[in-house]
Design a protein around this motif. Structure first.
Motif, PDB file in Angstrom:
ATOM      1  N   ASP A 165       0.802  -1.233   0.000  1.00  0.00           N
ATOM      2  CA  ASP A 165       0.000   0.000   0.000  1.00  0.00           C
ATOM      3  C   ASP A 165       0.826   1.271   0.000  1.00  0.00           C
ATOM      4  O   ASP A 165       0.262   2.364  -0.098  1.00  0.00           O
ATOM      5  N   THR A 166       2.159   1.180   0.124  1.00  0.00           N
ATOM      6  CA  THR A 166       2.984   2.386   0.193  1.00  0.00           C
ATOM      7  C   THR A 166       4.111   2.338  -0.828  1.00  0.00           C
ATOM      8  O   THR A 166       4.512   1.264  -1.295  1.00  0.00           O
TER       9      THR A 166
ATOM     10  N   ILE B 166      -0.102   6.179  -5.645  1.00  0.00           N
ATOM     11  CA  ILE B 166       0.930   5.394  -6.314  1.00  0.00           C
ATOM     12  C   ILE B 166       0.531   5.258  -7.777  1.00  0.00           C
ATOM     13  O   ILE B 166      -0.611   4.897  -8.086  1.00  0.00           O
TER      14      ILE B 166
ATOM     15  N   PRO C 236      -3.047   1.767  -2.806  1.00  0.00           N
ATOM     16  CA  PRO C 236      -2.576   2.932  -2.053  1.00  0.00           C
ATOM     17  C   PRO C 236      -3.444   3.251  -0.841  1.00  0.00           C
ATOM     18  O   PRO C 236      -4.674   3.177  -0.897  1.00  0.00           O
TER      19      PRO C 236
ATOM     20  N   VAL D  93      -2.129  -0.905 -10.160  1.00  0.00           N
ATOM     21  CA  VAL D  93      -2.707  -0.157  -9.054  1.00  0.00           C
ATOM     22  C   VAL D  93      -4.215  -0.379  -9.023  1.00  0.00           C
ATOM     23  O   VAL D  93      -4.889  -0.240 -10.049  1.00  0.00           O
TER      24      VAL D  93
END
Length: 233
Positions: A181-182, A205, A200, A213
């Protein structure tokens, strides 16, 4: 629960699609990013410092030492890194004593991966004691093993966590799909050579080669993950 050297039988996962799925914890499977920030804010408040929300997106998803180091620099606290890390971990564990909320789609996705015999590992930058606290909600039985940030020499964004997890599952990293998620986690997975699905949390992102994504785990299914096989060479 403790981490151990484990090599999974990946025969069920042979054929189209990933040999293994490696999943991040905070902000990916469990909705804890806000809880971590609350723990950090409370600890620094006890020391007389008010954390500005602008720093929240800076510390999210990174290794704890880096995040706390940043907050130390902006507040000028005289507390040591070791003291703060212990205090924040302890405060976090108190905040999740009644459990931590799962991200939408998390439990269903884990059950589907298990039903299809896809080997899975939890790969987190959080420390072992924190992971074990959250596994009371998430369920240790959903993973072949879990790997904590304090169990590798270099944690995310270095590739070591995902290289280690792939090796323990007996899978080529290039044949593994990572769910993160990062940007820190994505950087770790891509440096290891994995295919990445980014979900994200706080920081946007962008898509990229070998990176998809999505907005939510609810979009992820085993057929969807198998469709990424065109990116797995």
């Amino acid at each position: 629960m403790t981490s151990s050297i484990f090599v999974a039988d990946t025969r069920k996962a042979q054929g189209p699609g990933p040999r293994a799925v490696l999943l991040d914890l905070d902000g990916t499977l469990v909705d804890t990013e806000g809880i971590w920030w609350a723990a950090e804010a409370e600890v620094f408040a006890d020391l007389g410092h008010v954390l500005d929300e602008v720093h929240r997106s800076v510390v999210v998803g990174g290794p704890m030492a880096r995040s706390v180091g940043h907050l130390m620099a902006v507040t000028g606290t005289t507390a040591t890194l070791a003291e703060l890390m212990v205090a924040i971990n302890t405060r976090f564990e108190r905040l999740i004593i009644d459990g931590a909320p799962l991200m939408p789609g998390a439990r269903r996705l884990l059950a589907e991966l298990a039903a299809h015999g896809v080997p899975t590992a939890l790969v987190s930058a959080s420390h072992r004691r924190t992971i074990d606290a959250m596994l009371r909600t998430l369920g240790a039985e959903n993973f072949h093993f879990t790997l904590a940030g304090d169990e590798v020499l270099r944690t995310k964004p270095h590739p070591d966590p995902y290289l280690t997890a792939a090796a323990r599952l007996g899978a080529d990293p290039a044949h593994c799909v990572v769910i993160e998620d990062t940007l820190t986690g994505v950087a770790s997975a891509e440096a290891a050579g994995c295919v990445v699905v980014a979900v994200p949390s706080l920081v946007p992102i962008d898509p990229a080669p070998r990176r998809t994504v999505v907005a939510s785990l609810e979009e992820l299914t085993v057929p969807f993950l198998r469709s990424l096989s065109t990116r797995i060479h």
